[in-house]
Structures are given as C-alpha cells and as structure tokens.
Design a protein around this motif. Structure first.
Motif: not given
Length: 269
Positions: A166-174
């Motif tokens: 979830i944190r990886d995806r948050s970073a990717f999308l931001n």
C-alpha cells in the motif's frame, strides 16, 4: 522496488481438471467444495448479507450449470411441507447454540446426470475477518476518505507484505513521494480504488468495475468487467476482463467499482 500482488496460487484444481461427477464419499464431497477457489468466501458473504432472513444456503454443482449459490429464506422453506430436511432445519435454527450473527446453514449438492444427487448439510461459522474485509472494500470505493484507507491498512497488518505494498503504491501514485510508516496515508480515488482491488484479490472475490475517463479508447467508457490483477510488466495499469471477453490494461483512475449483485468467487487466471 515496487511490489505487486503475488499471483494466485493454484491451490485448487480447475473444475475441468477434476474427476467431477464420480461417486464420492461424504468426506470427498465436502473436500471438493472446499477446494474450489474462492467459493466458500462467496458463500459466506452471501449468507451474511441475507442473515436477517434466516436462510438456508444451497451450493449446487451440476453438469449443465456449473456451480450456483442460492439463499432460500426461512419464510419459504418453513412454509413448504416438502422442503428437504425441513424438520431437521427447524431443530437446528431453534437450538439455543445457533446464533444468526455467528452461524449459518449451508447445503452442498452435487447433481449427476441419470443418478441420484449427493446432498450434505453443514453448519458453518461466519468469517468475521472476511466480512470486515468486504466492508472495507465497499467503503474504499464509495468515497475517498482517509479513515477508509486507514481501516484497510490496519486490516492487512497480519498479511505479509500488504502494508508495504500500500505504501509503495501510494508513493508511485504520488510521483515517488514516500510517507513514513507512522504517518497517515493521503487518500485519493486512484489509491483507494487500488487498495480495494488488492483486498478483493486476497479475499478471492471478483471486483466489478465500469470504465470511465478514457480518451484514446473513449468507446470503452461505460463498459463493465472485472479487475483481475496489477500488470507485472506495467506499474501503471491493471488487468481488466471485460464482459465481452476482451482483456485490457487500464489505469486505476479509469475504472470505478460497481455493484452487480452478490460478490462472486474470483477465477484463477
């Protein structure tokens, strides 16, 4: 590196690969249904949604219709004098140990061509973790709220790699902006949708979606289908199986969850 949801393990054999309608013992019969990928999760969710009707849940497989799930409410089976095992069901539901918010009754049935059907009645316990997971999926796709994202993050704390994903995806999308593990994640429609897809994936349930906001393939807008997984070759896009059989790759910003009846078990891809 960015992690992806792991591929679904083939811990259950496809129906076509099984000796499907051979005569089985009761133990083999029960084991067959337990082995169908995602089936008991779908059964549990349907039973939970209809628990106020005190249903008997029939899970039936047949040579013609595959596997079907039907919730028959008590107002129907109690009123039918010919309903199978009606007296036994009355006794089960009236027993002091039976609690409608904890237990449900399921009948597993195998229909065979030119043979008597095999039927087994089982009392089952609601999986509250599964139920909570589907509630979070619904909340994540109904609005863009920080509390729903936080609930999802907490729900998967015992699921290896899930919180980091979830944190990886948050970073990717931001655009690569990371947040510390003790910081609150910032919600967005894309992130909340992706987390909902991730949870549905682990719950072995299909997540129905409708395409929206596509420019290059605008004719696909409004088409519906099922999200299957994040594309391992493209960090931006998710695999979607459309109802017409086409398989496409789209960004999470270009689909929204739609409810189309009961949750169905996911298919092994």
């Amino acid at each position: 590196s960015l992690r992806h949801p792991p591929p679904r393990r083939r811990d259950s054999i496809a129906l076509a690969d099984r000796p499907t309608f051979a005569i089985m013992t009761d133990a083999e019969h029960a084991s067959w249904f337990r082995g169908v990928y995602g089936l008991l999760n779908s059964v549990c969710i349907q039973a939970w949604r209809h628990r106020g009707e005190t249903p008997v849940v029939y899970v039936t497989r047949s040579p013609t219709d595959g596997i079907t799930i039907e919730c028959i409410p008590s107002r129907i089976w109690k009123a039918d004098p010919l309903f199978p095992d009606r007296q036994a069901l009355r006794q089960t539901f009236s027993d002091e140990s039976f609690r409608p918010d904890e237990h449900y009754m399921c009948v597993f049935v195998t229909k065979r061509q030119d043979r008597a059907k095999h039927s087994q009645r089982s009392g089952l316990i609601f999986d509250q973790n599964l139920i909570r997971g589907t509630e979070i999926v619904e909340a994540l796709t109904a609005a863009t709220r920080a509390e729903d994202l936080a609930d999802a993050y907490t729900w998967c704390e015992n699921l290896q790699g899930c919180q980091q994903w979830i944190r990886d995806r948050s970073a990717f999308l931001n655009s690569g902006i990371t947040t510390a593990s003790d910081c609150v994640l910032v919600p967005s429609r894309a992130l909340n949708t992706e987390v909902a897809c991730f949870l549905a994936y682990y719950l072995r349930l299909e997540l129905d979606v409708s395409l929206t906001g596509l420019c290059g393939d605008a004719l696909l807008n409004g088409k519906e289908g099922v999200v299957t997984n994040l594309d391992p070759q493209n960090k931006e896009r998710w695999k979607v199986r459309l109802d017409d059989g086409r398989r496409i790759l789209v960004k999470s910003a270009n689909f929204v969850h739609v409810r189309r009846g009961e949750y169905r078990r996911a298919k092994l891809e």
